[in-house]
Design an enzyme around this catalytic site. Structure first.
Site, PDB file in Angstrom:
ATOM      1  N   ALA A   1       0.826  -1.203   0.000  1.00 49.26           N
ATOM      2  CA  ALA A   1       0.000   0.000   0.000  1.00 49.26           C
ATOM      3  C   ALA A   1       0.862   1.255   0.000  1.00 49.26           C
ATOM      4  O   ALA A   1       0.538   2.252  -0.662  1.00 49.26           O
ATOM      5  CB  ALA A   1      -0.933  -0.017   1.197  1.00 49.26           C
TER       6      ALA A   1
ATOM      7  N   GLU B   1      -0.380   4.599   7.445  1.00 50.30           N
ATOM      8  CA  GLU B   1       0.496   3.563   6.885  1.00 50.30           C
ATOM      9  C   GLU B   1       1.964   3.888   7.146  1.00 50.30           C
ATOM     10  O   GLU B   1       2.817   3.769   6.273  1.00 50.30           O
ATOM     11  CB  GLU B   1       0.199   3.343   5.404  1.00 50.30           C
ATOM     12  CG  GLU B   1      -1.209   2.799   5.203  1.00 50.30           C
ATOM     13  CD  GLU B   1      -1.555   2.527   3.762  1.00 50.30           C
ATOM     14  OE1 GLU B   1      -0.631   2.226   2.988  1.00 50.30           O
ATOM     15  OE2 GLU B   1      -2.749   2.592   3.425  1.00 50.30           O
TER      16      GLU B   1
END
Length: 398
Positions: free
Chosen positions: A256, A377
């Site tokens: 990601a 993230e």
């Protein structure tokens, strides 16, 4: 030695001719995603942002038809395209809005990748074709209310009960959570000495709930939720069989984060384009803003930073397609590109002056969104420490 003496005509939107480094097929992928965003996203995105709502299922089906959901995976209905293709798609998606790229990224690089990489054949066959087509929505449960950068301390527990597993706990800041059909959930399997295990959790399982998080000032055009597990009973085959510890979720995060490396450049590019247009149209003291040295200095810095980030993203994409990427290399990309794009958006806002905060222009929306991208993230600090450890061999996380 002969030297070429006929450079290409100047392209003000691509001063370094980075386009020449892409293949014809790569440019076609980029252009098809851009065309879809222009037709289906741009006319509505500001209203979606203001409303704090997104038609996730409609968009997922559209993206499924376009072939961008899990586009870098192969088999099970996935297109099997290159990492560069996927990066270019992320760039165009985030040029519209970070929330749009997040929808695609969470579906493909977190939920789908986890099942594709770590799932059983039965799990893959059950979920991947539906997720790739946009007929089902996936989410990824790792972050918790009290544990973000330290996932190893998660409190969500999975315990054995006969042949079943029972989940209890909570996850926080989960994209697509309240509209998902399946959640990939990571939990502390206490009876196995606290080892982290991954589970495929259908969201219609009794005891599962996903209240949506409201009143966000960033990523408003994105569905963000809690995930709550109250004695959620799962069959024994719901667990990923062959991965234990943080290796599983961190492998997904690297996928990601790679998309973010590209996506942030798209958000910055949209803001730079808005600043260039505005500076040539807006007149002050008898001439356009673009005619002032301070304005040109800002534009030059913004353009150079984005071109540098674009070259970094492309280099990482070529590496990923050829020999693979190390997590530290992905950290370099996210650390540099998100910070650079955020500064571009902030600078663009100063060129637009008071109009920079208006929804008529995308600049403040992109800046607000990137404030979240900067810390999700992997926060900027965590990526800095990852790079620092790679340089020195010394772990400064604890």
């Amino acid at each position: 030695m002969a030297h070429a003496s006929n450079p290409r005509p100047l392209n003000r939107q691509d001063l370094l001719d980075i386009d020449t480094m892409l293949s014809e097929d790569e440019r076609a992928v980029r252009d098809s995603v851009r065309a879809a965003c222009d037709a289906e996203i741009e006319p509505h995105i500001q209203q979606w942002y203001e409303d704090g709502a997104l038609p996730v299922r409609e968009l997922a089906r559209m993206f499924g038809e376009l072939g961008v959901l899990g586009m870098h995976l192969d088999g099970y209905g996935c297109p099997g395209m290159s990492a560069v293709d996927y990066g270019l798609a992320c760039q165009e998606l985030e040029a519209s809005d970070s929330g749009i790229r997040s929808l695609v990224s969470v579906q493909g690089s977190l939920a789908m990748f986890a099942i594709w990489r770590w799932g059983t054949e039965e799990q893959k066959l059950e979920w991947l074709p539906r997720l790739a087509a946009g007929d089902a929505i996936g989410c990824f449960g790792l972050t918790e209310p009290d544990h973000g950068s330290d996932p190893g301390s998660m409190r969500t527990r999975a315990r054995r009960d006969g042949d079943d597993w029972v989940l209890n706990g909570a996850k926080m800041w989960i994209t697509n959570g309240s509209v998902a059909d399946v959640a990939v959930v990571w939990a502390n399997a206490g009876e196995e000495n606290g080892v982290i295990r991954g589970f495929v959790v259908p969201t219609d399982t009794p005891g599962f709930s996903a209240p949506e998080i409201k009143h966000k000032m960033s990523l408003r055009a994105s569905v963000t939720s809690e995930l709550l597990f109250d004695n959620v009973r799962l069959p024994g085959d719901a667990v990923f069989p062959d991965v234990r510890g943080l290796k599983g979720p961190l492998s997904c995060l690297s996928e990601a984060r790679y998309g973010i490396v590209w996506g942030a450049i798209g958000a910055g590019r949209a803001s730079l384009d808005a600043a260039v247009r505005y500076s040539t149209e807006r007149h002050q003291f008898g001439k356009p803003l673009a005619g002032f040295q301070l304005t040109q200095g800002k534009l030059a810095r913004m353009s150079t930073d984005l071109n540098t980030g674009q070259l970094l993203a492309l280099h990482l994409g070529r590496l990923k397609d050829s020999v693979g990427l190390r997590p530290e290399q992905v950290s370099v990309g996210k650390y540099n590109n998100v910070s650079a794009a955020l500064e571009v958006c902030r600078t663009a806002r100063t060129i637009l002056g008071a109009n920079g905060i208006s929804g008529e222009f995308p600049v403040m929306r992109h800046a607000n969104n990137l404030e979240s991208v900067l810390t999700y993230e992997g926060t900027v600090e965590m990526h800095a420490l990852t790079i620092g450890k790679a340089l020195t061999g010394v772990d400064a996380f604890r």
